[in-house]
Scaffold this active site. Structure first.
Site, PDB file in Angstrom:
ATOM      1  N   ALA A 131       0.829  -1.211   0.000  1.00  0.00           N
ATOM      2  CA  ALA A 131       0.000   0.000   0.000  1.00  0.00           C
ATOM      3  C   ALA A 131       0.864   1.263   0.000  1.00  0.00           C
ATOM      4  CB  ALA A 131      -0.912  -0.007   1.226  1.00  0.00           C
TER       5      ALA A 131
ATOM      6  N   CYS B 233       4.951  -7.178   0.728  1.00  0.00           N
ATOM      7  CA  CYS B 233       4.551  -8.559   0.432  1.00  0.00           C
ATOM      8  C   CYS B 233       4.137  -8.734  -1.025  1.00  0.00           C
ATOM      9  CB  CYS B 233       3.435  -9.000   1.376  1.00  0.00           C
ATOM     10  SG  CYS B 233       3.971  -9.096   3.082  1.00  0.00           S
TER      11      CYS B 233
ATOM     12  N   SER C 206       5.949  -8.037  -3.289  1.00  0.00           N
ATOM     13  CA  SER C 206       7.215  -8.391  -3.939  1.00  0.00           C
ATOM     14  C   SER C 206       7.651  -9.825  -3.645  1.00  0.00           C
ATOM     15  CB  SER C 206       8.333  -7.443  -3.479  1.00  0.00           C
ATOM     16  OG  SER C 206       8.090  -6.145  -3.940  1.00  0.00           O
ATOM     17  N   HIS C 207       6.952 -10.531  -2.752  1.00  0.00           N
ATOM     18  CA  HIS C 207       7.333 -11.940  -2.540  1.00  0.00           C
ATOM     19  C   HIS C 207       6.122 -12.876  -2.494  1.00  0.00           C
ATOM     20  CE1 HIS C 207       7.327 -12.476   2.181  1.00  0.00           C
ATOM     21  NE2 HIS C 207       6.174 -12.102   1.727  1.00  0.00           N
ATOM     22  N   ASN C 208       4.940 -12.342  -2.791  1.00  0.00           N
ATOM     23  CA  ASN C 208       3.774 -13.228  -2.731  1.00  0.00           C
ATOM     24  C   ASN C 208       3.606 -13.997  -4.055  1.00  0.00           C
ATOM     25  OD1 ASN C 208       2.424 -11.550  -4.530  1.00  0.00           O
ATOM     26  ND2 ASN C 208       1.207 -10.536  -2.966  1.00  0.00           N
TER      27      ASN C 208
ATOM     28  N   TYR D 135      -1.318 -16.502   4.882  1.00  0.00           N
ATOM     29  CA  TYR D 135      -0.548 -15.259   4.705  1.00  0.00           C
ATOM     30  C   TYR D 135      -1.457 -14.058   4.432  1.00  0.00           C
ATOM     31  CZ  TYR D 135       3.564 -18.280   4.345  1.00  0.00           C
ATOM     32  OH  TYR D 135       4.557 -19.188   4.591  1.00  0.00           O
ATOM     33  N   HIS D 136      -2.638 -14.055   5.067  1.00  0.00           N
ATOM     34  CA  HIS D 136      -3.546 -12.940   4.853  1.00  0.00           C
ATOM     35  C   HIS D 136      -3.898 -12.226   6.163  1.00  0.00           C
ATOM     36  CE1 HIS D 136      -4.992 -15.415   1.115  1.00  0.00           C
ATOM     37  NE2 HIS D 136      -3.795 -14.878   0.941  1.00  0.00           N
TER      38      HIS D 136
ATOM     39  N   ALA E 117      -2.898  -3.215   5.208  1.00  0.00           N
ATOM     40  CA  ALA E 117      -3.892  -4.246   5.536  1.00  0.00           C
ATOM     41  C   ALA E 117      -4.309  -4.214   7.002  1.00  0.00           C
ATOM     42  CB  ALA E 117      -3.343  -5.630   5.187  1.00  0.00           C
TER      43      ALA E 117
HETATM   44  C1  LIG Z   1       4.153 -15.354   1.374  1.00  0.00           C
HETATM   45  C2  LIG Z   1       2.923 -14.542   1.065  1.00  0.00           C
HETATM   46  C3  LIG Z   1       2.150 -14.880  -0.044  1.00  0.00           C
HETATM   47  C4  LIG Z   1       0.994 -14.136  -0.324  1.00  0.00           C
HETATM   48  N1  LIG Z   1       0.307 -14.400  -1.468  1.00  0.00           N
HETATM   49  C5  LIG Z   1      -0.687 -13.535  -1.853  1.00  0.00           C
HETATM   50  C6  LIG Z   1      -1.271 -13.632  -3.144  1.00  0.00           C
HETATM   51  O1  LIG Z   1      -0.868 -14.453  -3.969  1.00  0.00           O
HETATM   52  N2  LIG Z   1      -2.275 -12.767  -3.450  1.00  0.00           N
HETATM   53  C7  LIG Z   1      -2.737 -11.839  -2.567  1.00  0.00           C
HETATM   54  O2  LIG Z   1      -3.676 -11.106  -2.889  1.00  0.00           O
HETATM   55  N3  LIG Z   1      -2.177 -11.713  -1.343  1.00  0.00           N
HETATM   56  C8  LIG Z   1      -1.148 -12.506  -0.991  1.00  0.00           C
HETATM   57  N4  LIG Z   1      -0.527 -12.333   0.215  1.00  0.00           N
HETATM   58  C9  LIG Z   1      -1.012 -11.264   1.119  1.00  0.00           C
HETATM   59  C10 LIG Z   1      -0.682  -9.862   0.623  1.00  0.00           C
HETATM   60  O3  LIG Z   1       0.546  -9.875  -0.089  1.00  0.00           O
HETATM   61  C11 LIG Z   1      -0.626  -8.892   1.825  1.00  0.00           C
HETATM   62  O4  LIG Z   1      -1.880  -8.920   2.478  1.00  0.00           O
HETATM   63  C12 LIG Z   1      -0.355  -7.454   1.418  1.00  0.00           C
HETATM   64  O5  LIG Z   1       0.708  -7.413   0.507  1.00  0.00           O
HETATM   65  C13 LIG Z   1      -0.048  -6.605   2.648  1.00  0.00           C
HETATM   66  O6  LIG Z   1       0.277  -5.286   2.235  1.00  0.00           O
HETATM   67  P1  LIG Z   1       0.617  -4.134   3.293  1.00  0.00           P
HETATM   68  O7  LIG Z   1       0.754  -2.868   2.527  1.00  0.00           O
HETATM   69  O8  LIG Z   1      -0.376  -4.185   4.393  1.00  0.00           O
HETATM   70  O9  LIG Z   1       2.006  -4.534   3.974  1.00  0.00           O
HETATM   71  P2  LIG Z   1       3.419  -4.903   3.346  1.00  0.00           P
HETATM   72  O10 LIG Z   1       3.308  -5.166   1.903  1.00  0.00           O
HETATM   73  O11 LIG Z   1       3.987  -5.971   4.205  1.00  0.00           O
HETATM   74  O12 LIG Z   1       4.290  -3.573   3.523  1.00  0.00           O
HETATM   75  C14 LIG Z   1       4.862  -3.157   4.742  1.00  0.00           C
HETATM   76  C15 LIG Z   1       6.233  -2.552   4.442  1.00  0.00           C
HETATM   77  O13 LIG Z   1       6.669  -1.797   5.559  1.00  0.00           O
HETATM   78  C16 LIG Z   1       8.056  -2.040   5.760  1.00  0.00           C
HETATM   79  N5  LIG Z   1       8.346  -1.774   7.175  1.00  0.00           N
HETATM   80  C17 LIG Z   1       7.846  -2.441   8.240  1.00  0.00           C
HETATM   81  N6  LIG Z   1       8.328  -1.920   9.381  1.00  0.00           N
HETATM   82  C18 LIG Z   1       9.141  -0.883   9.030  1.00  0.00           C
HETATM   83  C19 LIG Z   1       9.921   0.035   9.767  1.00  0.00           C
HETATM   84  N7  LIG Z   1       9.953   0.026  11.120  1.00  0.00           N
HETATM   85  N8  LIG Z   1      10.651   0.954   9.086  1.00  0.00           N
HETATM   86  C20 LIG Z   1      10.605   1.003   7.728  1.00  0.00           C
HETATM   87  N9  LIG Z   1       9.884   0.132   6.976  1.00  0.00           N
HETATM   88  C21 LIG Z   1       9.158  -0.798   7.631  1.00  0.00           C
HETATM   89  C22 LIG Z   1       8.216  -3.502   5.361  1.00  0.00           C
HETATM   90  O14 LIG Z   1       9.566  -3.825   5.089  1.00  0.00           O
HETATM   91  C23 LIG Z   1       7.295  -3.604   4.157  1.00  0.00           C
HETATM   92  O15 LIG Z   1       7.964  -3.290   2.950  1.00  0.00           O
HETATM   93  C24 LIG Z   1       0.621 -13.056   0.531  1.00  0.00           C
HETATM   94  C25 LIG Z   1       1.413 -12.715   1.631  1.00  0.00           C
HETATM   95  C26 LIG Z   1       2.561 -13.442   1.888  1.00  0.00           C
HETATM   96  C27 LIG Z   1       3.387 -13.050   3.074  1.00  0.00           C
END
Ligand SMILES: Cc1cc2nc3c(=O)[nH]c(=O)nc-3n(C[C@H](O)[C@H](O)[C@H](O)COP(=O)(O)OP(=O)(O)OC[C@H]3O[C@@H](n4cnc5c(N)ncnc54)[C@H](O)[C@@H]3O)c2cc1C
Length: 491
Positions: free
Chosen positions: A13, A84, A86-88, A425-426, A460
């Site tokens: 996000a 995530c 970048s590795h999902n 992983y959700h 999320a």
């Molecule tokens: C292995 C895996 C497979 C998945 N497969 C799928 C899929 O196929 N399809 C799907 O829809 N969803 C999938 N998901 C779920 C989905 O990817 C996540 O729900 C979503 O990407 C979460 O996004 P976010 O923005 O909440 O957090 P994130 O994408 O985790 O972003 C958080 C960022 O903040 C950074 N950060 C954290 N703490 C700090 C700090 N103190 N200082 C600076 N930076 C910090 C982290 O390094 C990270 O880059 C998967 C998740 C995983 C883990």
């Protein structure tokens, strides 16, 4: 360093918010703990996704306390630009209408399906979406078997999924993943200079002035100040952790670690949800075929009269690293994973220490709902998975069912679920959006953190409940919505 908007966490996000605010002409600092990984082939090549789990690009959090899952389960969370995404496995679903309408009914005014549609459209138009490759003949046999069992064949174009099976749609171009970093930020050297990507920089805590205004962050490279707003996008575990380290959380809990309370927000770290999942494992009767991601196909099952599918299935030919209790003990093992799409149990994320480098305490607390709904659904999912495996198209692939041992002994099946179930992983919900009531919500419908100014959350962690489908597109949509709110209402 000074900027107008500071985005903490360059993940799924955060990358979206930063790009949109910068496109509007503001100076934005996007601070990410991990590297940019812009030219890292392990990250860009989707078929290499499994190499990233447990690597230096994974925060890999453990679980403790009230579990209800495999005690060795790890919560993989990516540590790099794009987070995530970048590795999902890049499975791409629009958020179902009923989930958004439920969010709105629960107090997230303005988040109903009709209001959110333009932001979801923007995400889908920005990403490249393709159907998963259909050259995995075992995955193909699964799809045919599920149709024989009674599911409709689907192309999953709509997020409003029903009783259906098919090849997933993936955010990718060929074998290159289209993460939020790829779609919204790369190539970095072509970004306008007003968007400064500050990678490899760890945020310790937010800075809040005596008037209750967030004005910056203390980071591993010093202080970063924002003259307009801070957007916290550090993900479902680290967003609540950063709020608590900054004095925004349950006051009594913070007092245990000597952290002065700025605003007592009891809901920070509450309402942790996920799609609790289990699996049926089979020994293959012949060698497994090569595959693109090994997670190309899946299904949903829905009881007659129900408003949404209660169970999602992921079919996979991949060994899983992070469920050691269920580690396949032989080669050529494949599995079908049911999960509970709308579970009722909730867990917590809490601090272990006032030291920002100490991992948070994560308690999943699965199968704790008083009516036993989650357990009943997962038992049903396992039995349905077994029955799909008995259909004509899959039968020639199966030498024998390895796990669970028994589906007829209800108590044994329950023990199997409680001790070996694992994350889909959700995770989400730990800074829940809702009515402006700090006992239940952390942010209001404009994503502003209750009780402080100059601070919003976009990731999320704000989901009021877990969407029925895979949630990455929903997280990107939250990034789009956040930028709309900020730009529509600067200051
Ligand atoms: C292995 C895996 C497979 C998945 N497969 C799928 C899929 O196929 N399809 C799907 O829809 N969803 C999938 N998901 C779920 C989905 O990817 C996540 O729900 C979503 O990407 C979460 O996004 P976010 O923005 O909440 O957090 P994130 O994408 O985790 O972003 C958080 C960022 O903040 C950074 N950060 C954290 N703490 C700090 C700090 N103190 N200082 C600076 N930076 C910090 C982290 O390094 C990270 O880059 C998967 C998740 C995983 C883990």
């Amino acid at each position: 360093m000074e900027c107008e908007y500071l985005v903490v966490g360059g993940g799924t996000a955060g990358a979206v918010v930063a790009r949109r605010l910068a496109d509007a002409g503001y100076t934005v600092a996007l601070v990410e703990a991990g590297p940019t990984a812009e030219h890292d082939d392990r990250v860009l090549t989707l078929s290499r996704h499994a190499e990233l789990l447990g690597s230096e690009l994974d925060w890999s959090f453990g679980v403790s306390g009230a579990l209800g899952c495999d005690p060795l389960m790890r919560y993989s969370q990516a540590k790099m630009l794009g987070g995530c995404s970048s590795h999902n496995t890049s499975i791409a679903f629009r958020t179902p209408d009923w989930d958004l309408d439920d969010w709105e009914a629960a107090g997230a005014v303005g988040w109903g399906s009709v209001s959110v549609r333009p932001a979801l459209d923007r995400v889908m138009d920005t990403l490249k979406i393709e159907s998963a490759n259909s050259d995995n003949e075992l995955a193909d046999a699964f799809v045919r078997a599920a149709v024989e069992w009674g599911l409709e064949l689907s192309d999953f174009r709509s997020g409003n999924v029903g009783h259906e099976v098919g090849y997933f749609r993936l955010n990718k171009r060929g074998d290159t993943r289209d993460s939020s970093a790829v779609a919204y930020l790369f190539p970095l050297d072509m970004l306008n200079l007003n968007l400064r990507v500050v990678a490899g920089t760890y945020v310790h805590r937010l800075l809040i002035d005596p008037a209750g205004r967030a004005y910056g962050a203390d980071t591993s490279m010093g202080e970063i100040r924002a003259s307009r707003e801070i957007i916290l996008s550090a993900g479902v575990f680290q967003t609540p952790k950063l709020l608590m380290l900054s004095g925004l959380g349950p006051a009594q809990h913070l007092a245990q670690f000597g952290i002065p309370s700025v605003v007592d927000l009891p809901a920070v770290g509450k309402h942790l949800m996920d799609h609790p999942g289990s699996r049926v494992l089979w020994k293959a009767a012949r060698p497994l075929p090569p595959a693109e991601t090994h997670w190309e196909t899946g299904a949903f099952s829905q009881e007659r009269g129900s408003a949404y599918p209660e169970i999602q299935f992921h079919f996979t030919t991949q060994r899983s690293k992070y469920t050691p209790t269920l580690q396949p003990f032989e080669d050529d093992v494949f599995s079908l994973h049911p999960n509970v799409t709308r579970p009722r149990s909730e867990g917590t994320v809490r601090l272990r220490s006032a030291d920002p480098y100490v991992d948070p305490a994560i308690e999943p607390n699965w199968f704790s709902d008083t009516d036993g709904y989650d357990m009943a659904i997962l038992k049903r999912g396992l039995r349905q998975a077994r029955d799909i495996g008995r259909q004509r198209s899959l039968a020639p692939w199966i030498e024998r069912q390895l796990l669970p041992d028994s589906m007829t002994d209800d108590r044994a099946l329950e023990r199997y679920i409680r001790s070996t179930s694992t994350t889909s992983y959700h995770p989400c919900g730990t800074c829940r959006m809702g009515r402006p009531d700090p006992a239940e919500s952390v942010v209001g419908p404009d994503l502003r953190v209750l009780g402080v100014s100059g601070l919003r959350v976009a990731d999320a962690s704000i989901f009021p409940c877990v969407p029925t489908v895979n949630p990455a597109i929903t997280a990107m949509m939250v990034g789009e919505r956040c930028s709309d709110f900020v730009l529509g209402d600067p200051f």
